[in-house]
Design a protein around this motif. Sequence first.
Motif: not given
Length: 359
Positions: A74-79, A131-134, A149-158
Amino acid sequence: MLRRLLAIAFKEIRQLKRDRLTFGMIVGVPLLQILLFGYAIDLDVRNVNAAVADHANTSLSRQVVAAAEASQVVNVTRAASGPEELEQLLNEGRIEVGIYIPADFERRVIDGNRPVGQLLINGSDPTVEGIARRLAEMPLPGQSQPMPLFAARTYYNPENRSPVNIVPALIGVILHMTMVLFTAIAIVRERERGNLELLITTPVSPAELMLGKIIPYIIIGLIQVTLIVWVSQWLFDVPVRGQLLDLYLVSWFFIMASLALGLTVSTFAQTQFQAIQLTVFTFLPSILLSGFMFPFEGMPRLAQWLGELIPLTHFVRMSRGVLLRGADIVELHRDIWPLLIFFFVFLVIATLRFKKRLD
């Protein structure tokens, strides 16, 4: 018989040498494909746009964010202020991943049995979602063993169904191919049949002729949109979370841009065969650089800049936004004005070139 075969072959070679457009396509199409596939197309997606809502704001939470960026996933672009804003940014298509770190982050780390944060992932593109689920498997800084570490929640196409991702973009691919081809052939057909000379003697201006030619195809394009959406719902259960009116509006903008491109193509082509050749030549970069086949985020920066000049890139974003995210026309304004600029620029080019041909 051999002399006759060679005579026909040499005749065809001489004809190809005189047809500069066909010769250019013979050389240009392979070069374009090898450059696009070898340089611009990269399935290894990196630096996906992301936003962070860090409610813990501790040294360790900042290390987690830094480690996520260091992974080049990821590239964090904003808070963001919280998960609500992260969801809003996802709906607007500004980010692909949202990272939420709750206030009890340190306690969750000590506990070690539950995720310390949450990933909000745009699942409309299965490649980006995978890729993001890594990040969910990434260990905490200073620890070698991974923990939840993170619980992943997929939007729009679970369900991660391919038709949900492909069909909204396929609308644009079909419209681009048919609108550019039909319009280009329509003008060239007038020239081949001799009707163009008759139009010269009428009071119709070049601009009026161009606009009059594209009006019927606008209606045809909207009929195609209706047909594709109906079939996709009936056969593939593709959702329509937004308003159909918004889908027709964004389709109208894209149809206008495609028709202007078709008119410009018609001013370069002398025959219907050449019009088809040029249409294919414009189709290749559109389908490869728009994010339809390959993730837009995985392309090099130069390829992304070129992709931003292609109308299909903006339509793919908007159609997925309306159908999958439920976005409205206001949220999609960033991709509308490039289509308007594209339409007016190519309409002016087509009109000026057509005027030169009338002289």
